[in-house]
Write a protein that holds these residues in place. Structure first.
Motif, mmCIF file in Angstrom:
data_model
loop_
_atom_site.group_PDB
_atom_site.id
_atom_site.type_symbol
_atom_site.label_atom_id
_atom_site.label_comp_id
_atom_site.label_asym_id
_atom_site.label_seq_id
_atom_site.Cartn_x
_atom_site.Cartn_y
_atom_site.Cartn_z
ATOM 1 N N UNK A 7 35.011 31.803 40.503
ATOM 2 C CA UNK A 7 36.055 31.103 41.239
ATOM 3 C C UNK A 7 35.686 29.663 41.530
ATOM 4 N N UNK A 8 34.404 29.412 41.784
ATOM 5 C CA UNK A 8 33.949 28.031 42.004
ATOM 6 C C UNK A 8 34.195 27.177 40.763
ATOM 7 N N UNK A 9 33.875 27.731 39.608
ATOM 8 C CA UNK A 9 34.103 27.011 38.352
ATOM 9 C C UNK A 9 35.598 26.749 38.155
ATOM 10 N N UNK A 10 36.421 27.766 38.398
ATOM 11 C CA UNK A 10 37.863 27.610 38.230
ATOM 12 C C UNK A 10 38.420 26.602 39.225
ATOM 13 N N UNK A 11 37.958 26.650 40.479
ATOM 14 C CA UNK A 11 38.420 25.723 41.516
ATOM 15 C C UNK A 11 38.148 24.283 41.112
ATOM 16 N N UNK A 12 36.954 24.014 40.593
ATOM 17 C CA UNK A 12 36.581 22.650 40.242
ATOM 18 C C UNK A 12 37.284 22.155 38.976
ATOM 19 N N UNK A 13 37.743 23.080 38.156
ATOM 20 C CA UNK A 13 38.414 22.689 36.912
ATOM 21 C C UNK A 13 39.923 22.511 37.083
ATOM 22 N N UNK A 14 40.449 22.949 38.198
ATOM 23 C CA UNK A 14 41.888 22.876 38.463
ATOM 24 C C UNK A 14 42.213 21.682 39.372
ATOM 25 N N UNK A 15 43.504 21.379 39.564
ATOM 26 C CA UNK A 15 43.881 20.274 40.456
ATOM 27 C C UNK A 15 43.432 20.471 41.908
ATOM 28 N N UNK A 16 42.989 21.685 42.275
ATOM 29 C CA UNK A 16 42.542 21.951 43.656
ATOM 30 C C UNK A 16 41.514 20.910 44.110
ATOM 31 N N UNK A 17 40.570 20.574 43.216
ATOM 32 C CA UNK A 17 39.482 19.673 43.578
ATOM 33 C C UNK A 17 39.959 18.246 43.804
ATOM 34 N N UNK A 18 41.161 17.916 43.334
ATOM 35 C CA UNK A 18 41.691 16.566 43.545
ATOM 36 C C UNK A 18 42.280 16.391 44.934
ATOM 37 N N UNK A 19 42.629 17.502 45.601
ATOM 38 C CA UNK A 19 43.273 17.444 46.915
ATOM 39 C C UNK A 19 42.370 17.901 48.051
ATOM 40 N N UNK A 20 41.357 18.696 47.751
ATOM 41 C CA UNK A 20 40.512 19.288 48.793
ATOM 42 C C UNK A 20 39.049 18.898 48.603
ATOM 43 N N UNK A 21 38.334 18.911 49.709
ATOM 44 C CA UNK A 21 36.891 18.669 49.698
ATOM 45 C C UNK A 21 36.145 19.968 49.932
ATOM 46 N N UNK A 22 35.101 20.196 49.148
ATOM 47 C CA UNK A 22 34.100 21.219 49.432
ATOM 48 C C UNK A 22 32.761 20.498 49.325
ATOM 49 N N UNK A 23 32.155 20.203 50.453
ATOM 50 C CA UNK A 23 30.919 19.435 50.435
ATOM 51 C C UNK A 23 29.835 20.179 49.655
ATOM 52 N N UNK A 59 43.248 36.579 36.840
ATOM 53 C CA UNK A 59 41.779 36.578 36.985
ATOM 54 C C UNK A 59 41.338 35.339 37.750
ATOM 55 N N UNK A 60 41.899 34.183 37.412
ATOM 56 C CA UNK A 60 41.542 32.952 38.127
ATOM 57 C C UNK A 60 41.932 33.050 39.602
ATOM 58 N N UNK A 61 43.084 33.614 39.891
ATOM 59 C CA UNK A 61 43.518 33.774 41.273
ATOM 60 C C UNK A 61 42.565 34.681 42.035
ATOM 61 N N UNK A 62 42.177 35.773 41.410
ATOM 62 C CA UNK A 62 41.227 36.693 42.048
ATOM 63 C C UNK A 62 39.910 35.990 42.332
ATOM 64 N N UNK A 63 39.414 35.229 41.356
ATOM 65 C CA UNK A 63 38.105 34.597 41.503
ATOM 66 C C UNK A 63 38.133 33.460 42.524
ATOM 67 N N UNK A 64 39.187 32.647 42.507
ATOM 68 C CA UNK A 64 39.247 31.524 43.464
ATOM 69 C C UNK A 64 39.391 32.031 44.892
ATOM 70 N N UNK A 65 40.168 33.095 45.091
ATOM 71 C CA UNK A 65 40.283 33.650 46.440
ATOM 72 C C UNK A 65 38.950 34.219 46.905
ATOM 73 N N UNK A 66 38.173 34.791 45.985
ATOM 74 C CA UNK A 66 36.834 35.288 46.360
ATOM 75 C C UNK A 66 35.926 34.125 46.745
#
Length: 328
Positions: free
Chosen positions: A242-258, A315-322
């Motif tokens: 999910x971390x990999x998917x989060x960083x590859x999607x537009x999510x990382x353009x709007x949110x911060x994860x330090x 699968x991506x939804x499951x992993x990002x929510x995890x």
């Protein structure tokens, strides 16, 4: 008997609604106690005035007229004059009481902590600043404060006028674009106090809640230390994917994860989203299921908010929510 019973039940229900974790009549801090005293005082005075008016009205309806049918003008003059004098005294008294209440809830000279709260459509950005910029961090919709200490809340707005209101801890204060207002909170004992935007601010105004969590000294320091840490890389396979998917999607353009390349500022900081009790400004409890539902279709759950629907596979939804759940 049935009408009387209905009236009694209605009164009981109304009184029961004046308590709980979002009630100005259930104060847990000094500012809220001052406001409660003012509310009770005004209510009692209004009740006495209403009772006196009803008595005079009853007397006027039932009294006997003079023999020539004209009213007793002398009595009427006395009554009207007394009513005018009482009105002046009551209004002056309430004005003075309001003035002293405002002074009582003013900002203390030496607040133990200053927290910046910025109103967004429709969520609360919470910024904890430190003299050392490396110790700064942000959270969203959940404010932690130490018990039995004065806390200054600096209020700002990024878009429209909002109103910060945690009834059990303080009165209302507006957040005005281009202007900084302040409010002080003080919780006398540990607990969770619900707050709400109290100024209509758009489509999702009613879904703009926040929680103020009053912690004991040790718990508060542990929370601060945890929040200052970067997001921990997950060890669970689903969360790691999910971390990999989060960083590859537009999510990382709007949110911060330090601790990751994600450094967006449009949406809430998600570094420790898994530790928060609610998401979407109080709309849902923070569970893996609710995280998945929100990520999958935020516009159905909260129409008009600024989070777009990002196309994801199951699968991506499951992993990002995890992954989101693992960010404690």
């Amino acid at each position: 008997m049935r009408p009387a019973r209905t009236l009694l039940l209605s009164i009981i229900a109304a009184v029961a609604g004046c308590s709980g974790n979002q009630s100005a009549l259930d104060p847990e801090g000094a500012p809220a106690i001052h406001v409660e005293h003012l509310i009770i005082g005004i209510t009692m005075i209004c009740a006495v005035v209403w009772l006196l008016v009803m008595i005079v009205l009853g007397w006027a309806l039932l009294r006997k007229r003079s023999s020539d049918g004209r009213p007793h003008e002398r009595y009427l003059t006395i009554i009207v004059g007394s009513a005018v004098a009482a009105t002046v005294i009551i209004i002056a008294g309430l004005t003075i009481a309001s003035f002293y209440t405002t002074r009582g809830i003013g900002l203390p000279k030496n607040a133990a902590l200053t927290i910046t709260v910025r109103g967004q459509q429709w969520w609360w950005q919470v910024i904890y600043s430190n003299a050392n910029p490396a110790l700064n961090f942000q959270t969203a919709n959940e404010i932690h404060i130490p018990v039995d200490q004065d806390v200054r809340i600096q209020l700002e707005s990024a878009d429209v006028v909002h109103s910060f209101w945690v009834p059990s801890l303080a009165g209302k204060q507006d957040l005005v674009p281009g202007r900084s207002n302040s409010l002080f909170l003080r919780a006398e004992r540990p607990g969770i106090y619900r707050g709400q935007c109290a100024e209509f601010c758009g489509l999702q105004h009613t879904h703009m809640a926040m929680l103020v969590v009053a912690d004991g000294p040790a718990d508060y320091q542990r929370w601060i230390a945890a929040q200052r840490q970067n997001g921990v890389a997950p060890t669970d396979p689903d969360a790691a994917a999910g971390r990999v998917a989060f960083l590859s999607k537009p999510c990382a353009a709007c949110h911060t994860v330090r601790g990751t390349p994600a450094a967006g500022t449009t949406g809430p900081d998600l570094t420790h989203i898994g530790s928060r009790q609610m998401i979407a400004a109080g709309l849902l409890e923070t569970t893996r299921g609710s995280l998945a539902a929100w990520i999958a279709d935020p516009q159905t759950l909260k129409p008009g908010n600024n989070m777009p629907m990002v196309p994801l596979t199951s699968v991506e939804l499951r992993d990002i929510s995890a992954y989101m759940e693992s960010l404690k």
